[in-house]
Design an enzyme around this catalytic site. Structure first.
Site: not given
Ligand code: S3P
Length: 431
Positions: A23, A90, A118, A316, A343
């Site tokens: 992802k 997010g 968030r 995650d 999250k």
């Molecule tokens: C992600 C970073 C992480 C992760 C999210 C995906 C990314 O979050 O938990 O599922 O793709 O940059 P944070 O940057 O808030 O730690």
């Protein structure tokens, strides 16, 4: 997607399979190439709602997406004709806030109820200091949020959190700014951005300090060159099957072509510490990312401590690692993971609630949880709620494989945000 998801305990998991595309890398392949000069092919892009939201946003901003081919707008996005809907994602919202900060336009970004709750200040505060303007809910720190881009001035920024989303948002902004971004994070967060931007010809320096701090120095302006990407399997999706096969007696599975970037493999290290039988083979590098095959055979697990610098490498995976701890022998403590509370749901509360509903002795801590495992004894059948959170829904389904009866997981349509194939794969592996 069937809702509720009903999971009956049953036989072992066996077979060889792939999980869907990563992802984090899928979002970056679309956003960076959509902004870049030129055209690229993205193979193995995750087909799930979060990434579809990113693709729609980038198309609205002027990227041309035609099947696996994407043509970028050479550093100059167009003002979107409508509000950009980031859905539950997010990553989409925070990365786009960074990207749009340096553009001569205004855009409004929104998302579902979870995303509207968030925190966005972690990106809007440093981006405001560089010259971008934000307005919207809570003084422009929560969605719906309008960003008005500007000529940015790069400078120093020390992030209090190890967040790849913050790091990436600032690097995307700094590529459009004047001067030098000197970014520092307390621990190195996932580094897919650094790897892909390097392949796209963007120049920056990285420093790994002995105490764990990680720094990036990037001077703008620079426009990336579109670059083909082959997206590896998502280790965060694979983790549900790695835990499932570890805890369901007699299981033996192999997941091929999984991303093994060291900033993402904390769950493998933790499970090995717990005694899991994991073998990695066929290791190689594809599109700048290490990948390989993971074989998992069921074994009894022992409790462990999870905390400190390893948290960003498995953030995650904590809900499903908590399920592994629930079946392990002894008391597992998870610390330094307060980020879990912001999250897609409050994952500390949701995970503990789920485990308690299944009869596990688990308690919340402000920054983690304590889980007293059953040493392999099966869990109480229960009806549980996913709290609109895909990873809670899938962790609940994995726990259900070790139930004494049927587990009913309500609200599982959210699984489509990251891993639509999950329910079907679970069934296939048990045939
Ligand atoms: C992600 C970073 C992480 C992760 C999210 C995906 C990314 O979050 O938990 O599922 O793709 O940059 P944070 O940057 O808030 O730690």
């Amino acid at each position: 997607m069937n809702d509720p998801l009903r999971v009956a305990p049953g036989g072992p998991l066996s077979g060889q399979f792939k999980v869907q595309g990563d992802k984090s890398i899928s979002h970056r392949a679309l956003i960076f190439n959509g902004f870049a000069q030129g055209s690229a092919r993205i193979e193995g892009l995750l087909q799930a709602e979060d990434v579809a939201a990113t693709a729609r946003c980038m198309a609205a901003l002027g990227a041309a997406i035609d099947g696996v081919q994407i043509t970028g707008c050479a550093g100059c996005l167009r003002e979107p004709p409508h509000v950009l809907d980031c859905g539950n994602s997010g990553t989409t919202m925070r990365l786009l806030l960074g990207l749009l900060s340096g553009q001569d336009l205004s855009a409004t970004l929104t998302g579902d109820a979870s995303l509207q709750g968030r925190p966005m200040a972690r990106v809007t505060a440093p981006l405001s200091a560089m010259g971008a303007r934000f307005s919207g809910a809570d003084g422009g720190t929560r969605a719906p949020i309008t960003v008005t881009g500007s000529t940015l001035t790069n400078g120093p920024y020390r992030s209090p959190v190890a967040s790849a989303q913050v790091k990436t948002a600032l690097m995307l902004a700094a590529m459009q700014g004047q001067g030098t971004l000197e970014f520092e994070e307390p621990v190195c967060s996932r580094d897919h951005t650094e790897r892909l931007l390097t392949a796209m010809g963007v120049r920056f320096d990285r420093t790994h300090h002995e105490d764990g701090r990680h720094a990036i120095t990037l001077t703008g302006p620079q426009v990336p060159t579109a670059t083909d990407v082959i997206v590896p399997g998502d280790i965060s999706s694979a983790a549900f099957f790695i835990v499932a096969a570890s805890i369901v007696p007699g299981s033996d599975i192999t997941i091929t072509d999984v991303g093994l970037n060291p900033t993402r493999t904390g769950a493998i290290a933790v499970l090995r510490r717990m005694g899991a039988a994991l073998q990695i083979s066929n290791e190689r590098v594809v599109s700048g990312e290490p990948i390989g095959d993971i074989r998992v055979q069921a074994t009894s697990l022992a409790a462990t401590e999870i905390g400190g610098a390893e948290i960003p490498r498995l953030i995650d995976e904590l809900p499903v690692l908590a399920v592994a701890a629930a079946l392990a022998d002894g008391e597992t403590r998870i610390r330094d993971a307060a980020e879990l509370r912001v999250k897609e749901s409050d994952r500390i509360a949701a995970t503990v609630r789920l485990l308690q509903a299944m009869g596990v002795d688990a308690e919340e801590q402000p920054d983690g949880m304590i889980i007293r495992g059953t040493a392999g004894a099966s869990l109480a059948p229960a009806e549980v709620a996913a709290d609109g959170d895909h990873r809670i829904a899938m962790a609940a389904a994995v726990a259900g494989l070790c139930g004494r009866g049927e587990t009913v997981v309500n609200g599982t349509t959210c699984i489509a945000t990251s891993f639509p194939a999950f329910p079907r794969l679970i069934e296939q592996l048990r045939d």
